[in-house]
Write a protein that holds these residues in place. Structure first.
Motif, PDB file in Angstrom:
ATOM      1  N   LEU A 111       0.828  -1.212   0.000  1.00 37.13           N
ATOM      2  CA  LEU A 111       0.000   0.000   0.000  1.00 37.13           C
ATOM      3  C   LEU A 111       0.863   1.263   0.000  1.00 37.13           C
ATOM      4  CD1 LEU A 111      -2.756  -0.905   2.629  1.00 37.13           C
ATOM      5  CD2 LEU A 111      -3.163  -0.317   0.220  1.00 37.13           C
ATOM      6  N   PRO A 112       0.420   2.326  -0.676  1.00 40.25           N
ATOM      7  CA  PRO A 112       1.092   3.618  -0.532  1.00 40.25           C
ATOM      8  C   PRO A 112       1.100   4.035   0.937  1.00 40.25           C
ATOM      9  CG  PRO A 112      -0.434   3.667  -2.386  1.00 40.25           C
ATOM     10  CD  PRO A 112      -0.692   2.376  -1.654  1.00 40.25           C
ATOM     11  N   GLY A 113       2.228   4.555   1.370  1.00 42.50           N
ATOM     12  CA  GLY A 113       2.393   4.918   2.767  1.00 42.50           C
ATOM     13  C   GLY A 113       3.260   3.951   3.534  1.00 42.50           C
ATOM     14  N   VAL A 114       3.523   2.764   2.954  1.00 40.11           N
ATOM     15  CA  VAL A 114       4.443   1.818   3.573  1.00 40.11           C
ATOM     16  C   VAL A 114       5.825   2.072   2.983  1.00 40.11           C
ATOM     17  CG1 VAL A 114       5.027  -0.599   3.980  1.00 40.11           C
ATOM     18  CG2 VAL A 114       2.630   0.105   3.845  1.00 40.11           C
ATOM     19  N   VAL A 115       6.769   2.470   3.822  1.00 44.08           N
ATOM     20  CA  VAL A 115       8.134   2.730   3.392  1.00 44.08           C
ATOM     21  C   VAL A 115       9.084   1.955   4.299  1.00 44.08           C
ATOM     22  CG1 VAL A 115       7.558   5.032   2.542  1.00 44.08           C
ATOM     23  CG2 VAL A 115       8.388   4.767   4.882  1.00 44.08           C
ATOM     24  N   THR A 116      10.327   1.848   3.896  1.00 44.25           N
ATOM     25  CA  THR A 116      11.309   1.219   4.768  1.00 44.25           C
ATOM     26  C   THR A 116      11.706   2.197   5.875  1.00 44.25           C
ATOM     27  OG1 THR A 116      13.222   1.972   3.510  1.00 44.25           O
ATOM     28  CG2 THR A 116      12.213  -0.102   2.821  1.00 44.25           C
ATOM     29  N   ALA A 117      12.241   1.665   6.957  1.00 44.05           N
ATOM     30  CA  ALA A 117      12.683   2.532   8.051  1.00 44.05           C
ATOM     31  C   ALA A 117      13.791   3.465   7.579  1.00 44.05           C
ATOM     32  CB  ALA A 117      13.164   1.686   9.230  1.00 44.05           C
ATOM     33  N   GLY A 118      14.726   2.923   6.794  1.00 44.75           N
ATOM     34  CA  GLY A 118      15.778   3.768   6.238  1.00 44.75           C
ATOM     35  C   GLY A 118      15.243   4.740   5.218  1.00 44.75           C
ATOM     36  N   GLY A 119      14.210   4.317   4.477  1.00 45.18           N
ATOM     37  CA  GLY A 119      13.599   5.218   3.503  1.00 45.18           C
ATOM     38  C   GLY A 119      12.954   6.419   4.166  1.00 45.18           C
ATOM     39  N   GLN A 174      13.957   7.774   6.944  1.00 51.14           N
ATOM     40  CA  GLN A 174      15.063   8.656   7.321  1.00 51.14           C
ATOM     41  C   GLN A 174      15.625   9.377   6.109  1.00 51.14           C
ATOM     42  OE1 GLN A 174      17.661   5.977   9.743  1.00 51.14           O
ATOM     43  NE2 GLN A 174      17.428   7.600  11.247  1.00 51.14           N
ATOM     44  N   ALA A 175      15.709   8.687   4.973  1.00 47.06           N
ATOM     45  CA  ALA A 175      16.224   9.319   3.756  1.00 47.06           C
ATOM     46  C   ALA A 175      15.321  10.460   3.305  1.00 47.06           C
ATOM     47  CB  ALA A 175      16.358   8.282   2.643  1.00 47.06           C
ATOM     48  N   MET A 176      14.006  10.266   3.387  1.00 42.94           N
ATOM     49  CA  MET A 176      13.074  11.334   3.027  1.00 42.94           C
ATOM     50  C   MET A 176      13.280  12.561   3.904  1.00 42.94           C
ATOM     51  SD  MET A 176       9.584   9.100   2.483  1.00 42.94           S
ATOM     52  CE  MET A 176       8.568  10.540   2.123  1.00 42.94           C
ATOM     53  N   LEU A 177      13.519  12.311   5.190  1.00 42.92           N
ATOM     54  CA  LEU A 177      13.709  13.413   6.119  1.00 42.92           C
ATOM     55  C   LEU A 177      15.044  14.110   5.899  1.00 42.92           C
ATOM     56  CD1 LEU A 177      12.785  15.043   8.562  1.00 42.92           C
ATOM     57  CD2 LEU A 177      13.671  13.217  10.037  1.00 42.92           C
ATOM     58  N   VAL A 223      11.140  16.070   4.423  1.00 42.51           N
ATOM     59  CA  VAL A 223       9.722  15.742   4.429  1.00 42.51           C
ATOM     60  C   VAL A 223       9.505  14.460   5.226  1.00 42.51           C
ATOM     61  CG1 VAL A 223       9.244  16.869   2.231  1.00 42.51           C
ATOM     62  CG2 VAL A 223       9.897  14.465   2.260  1.00 42.51           C
ATOM     63  N   LEU A 224       8.266  14.256   5.658  1.00 39.82           N
ATOM     64  CA  LEU A 224       7.886  13.062   6.392  1.00 39.82           C
ATOM     65  C   LEU A 224       6.994  12.185   5.517  1.00 39.82           C
ATOM     66  CD1 LEU A 224       6.953  14.801   9.769  1.00 39.82           C
ATOM     67  CD2 LEU A 224       8.956  13.340   9.381  1.00 39.82           C
ATOM     68  N   PRO A 225       7.067  10.858   5.682  1.00 42.41           N
ATOM     69  CA  PRO A 225       6.178   9.990   4.893  1.00 42.41           C
ATOM     70  C   PRO A 225       4.728  10.069   5.324  1.00 42.41           C
ATOM     71  CG  PRO A 225       7.459   8.696   6.462  1.00 42.41           C
ATOM     72  CD  PRO A 225       8.002  10.100   6.520  1.00 42.41           C
ATOM     73  N   GLY A 226       4.467  10.676   6.462  1.00 40.29           N
ATOM     74  CA  GLY A 226       3.116  10.846   6.973  1.00 40.29           C
ATOM     75  C   GLY A 226       3.164  11.673   8.243  1.00 40.29           C
TER      76      GLY A 226
END
Length: 490
Positions: free
Chosen positions: A143-151, A153-156, A161-164
């Motif tokens: 599902l959209p909104g499921v990311v890896t834990a490292g992902g 952190q990478a987004m941040l 930005v935050l994944p949610g």
């Protein structure tokens, strides 16, 4: 430094994260001329990932632990670049190492828009390519909104930005605490940190923990940040299902037994709009295994390169540093990069460096053993749960290949189902395919090998593939340019 793509150097360092950066600057300190290659456009790797320049981040140090260590290495690199001893080349994705009579030719691509192939020749190579995250699938993980834990952190770190806004952090391993701490500090709500194991294994070996006090301080810092935001870990539990249609709206969390089997009747739903999930890291070693480098299985079943005290692999002229030798963090990677540089330069390192590496490696092994996936995690899978997201191969197809078509190893499952043939080349689905092929919950991460392994550990053999990353056919068809005249005297 010469700019010809075919200069002949003392050393090529692949990977500009902590280990590769430390190895390059230390080798330059010892008089070696080298090129530092990385797929990213700046140094630091995944650990010291930079915010995008256009965002104008004034305090990137607030997003990192130990940022001053990185800036010190970066300053040393800049000094060596000005002196012509090191050249950093960003945007270079290495896809193969070729053995030659004089050393190695390192083949890289600069992406699909580049009109030519890049190759650098050197007497020695230091491999510091890091690791990627181990993923264990569960219903709803696509599902959209499921990311890896490292992902997350990478987004941040890179995008600020935050994944949610309401993020459940789940999986196993110390990366979870770091990720959750970063997210709550950045303003996210973390209703739960769901850890599949506990922390008693650390208490059973207090001398190993006490030998690395910096790790205790780092862990205490993450724990304090979580307590300040009223986030408490849910131990021996796992996300067994994600809910939602267009994106994640919640998860079901269940308690686990000692083998990671969900306990019936313990399920609880938690509302969220994102999940950051990961079960540790797997060494990225395919460039070395394609050359036949010896490997070994770590305490968590992850396959790493076998190295000696000087970080030499079994391939002459090839050294390895950091996560490729077994996941252990930035401090260990830096120590191993420095040791490798001393060894390849024929210089004797300080005893304190060897002792520091030994302490950090012992702690890394303790972490791996403490967070090793249990064999019962497949109990949360359903027949229609996708195992391979790239090729949309569900659990039922993998089990059909094993139980009805006679597949006895991950490679045969791959050929029968296409699991692992997608863009990621099995890096995401590898652990699940390997353990479902073996009929147990082993989670080593290898799609290519069906080696025997201890039940529950998953010490399958390493992946073998001729390309370390996607390469445009136009670049392969263009052929290889001839070496420039006189390059051997450079």
């Amino acid at each position: 430094m010469p700019t010809s793509p075919y200069e002949f150097l003392d050393l090529v360092v692949i990977g500009a994260g902590p280990g590769g950066l430390a190895g390059a600057v230390t080798a330059a300190d010892l008089g070696k001329r080298c090129v530092l290659l990385d797929g990213g456009h700046s140094t630091g790797g995944q650990y010291y990932r930079h915010p995008a320049p256009g965002l104008g981040a004034a305090r990137p140090d607030r997003l990192h632990h130990g940022w001053s260590v990185y800036t010190g290495l970066a300053e040393r690199l800049a000094e060596h670049e000005r002196a012509g001893r090191v050249e950093f080349r960003g945007g270079h994705h290495v896809w193969a190492l070729e053995r030659t009579d004089e050393g190695f030719t390192v083949h890289a691509t600069r992406g699909p828009d580049a009109g030519d192939r890049v190759a650098v020749r050197a007497r020695a190579v230091l491999l510091a390519t890091g690791a990627y995250e181990r993923q264990l699938p569960f219903p709803g993980w696509t599902l959209p909104g499921v990311v890896t834990a490292g992902g997350a952190q990478a987004m941040l770190k890179s995008g600020l930005v935050l994944p949610g806004q309401r993020i459940v952090v789940a999986g196993s391993g110390p990366l979870l605490l770091a990720a959750a701490s970063s997210l709550v500090t950045a303003g996210a709500r973390v209703p739960a940190v769901v850890e599949a194991t506990g922390y008693l294994a650390y208490a059973r070996r207090p001398h190993v923990v006490a030998a690395v006090p910096a790790k205790l301080v780092e862990g205490a810092g993450h724990g304090t940040a979580l307590l300040r935001h009223r986030v408490r870990p849910r131990l021996r539990s796992a996300v067994v299902e994600a809910h939602g249609t267009d994106r994640v709206t919640g998860v079901t969390v269940a308690r686990l037994d000692a083998d990671w089997r969900p306990k019936p009747g313990t399920e609880r739903r938690i509302d969220c709009d994102a999940i950051a999930v990961g079960h540790g890291l797997l060494p990225q070693i395919d460039l070395a295994t394609e050359l036949g480098a010896d490997t070994l299985a770590g305490p968590d079943g992850a396959v790493a390169l076998a190295v000696d005290a000087g970080m030499r692999t079994s391939v002459p002229g090839l050294w390895s540093a950091g996560e490729t030798n077994g996941v252990g963090g930035a401090d260990l990677a830096i120590a191993e990069g420095e040791l490798a540089a001393h060894d390849l330069a024929g210089a004797e390192p300080k005893r304190s460096l060897r002792r520091r590496r030994a302490r950090l490696r012992a702690f890394a092994d303790l972490m791996a053993a403490a967070h090793r996936p249990g064999p019962g995690w497949t109990g949360w899978l359903r027949p229609d749960t996708d195992v391979c997201r790239c090729e949309e191969v569900p659990v039922a197809k993998v089990r059909e290949a094993v139980e009805e078509l006679g597949a006895g190893d991950p490679r045969t499952v791959k050929l029968l189902t296409r699991a692992g043939m997608g863009w990621c080349q099995g890096r995401m689905c590898g652990p699940a395919v390997a353990c479902l092929s073996a009929g147990s919950g082993s989670a080593s991460g290898s799609v290519e090998s069906g080696a025997e392994s201890e039940p529950g550990v998953g010490a399958a053999g390493p992946d073998r593939r001729p390309f370390g990353c996607p390469v445009p056919l136009s670049q392969l068809a263009a052929g290889e340019p001839q070496p420039a005249a006189g390059e051997h005297d450079a």
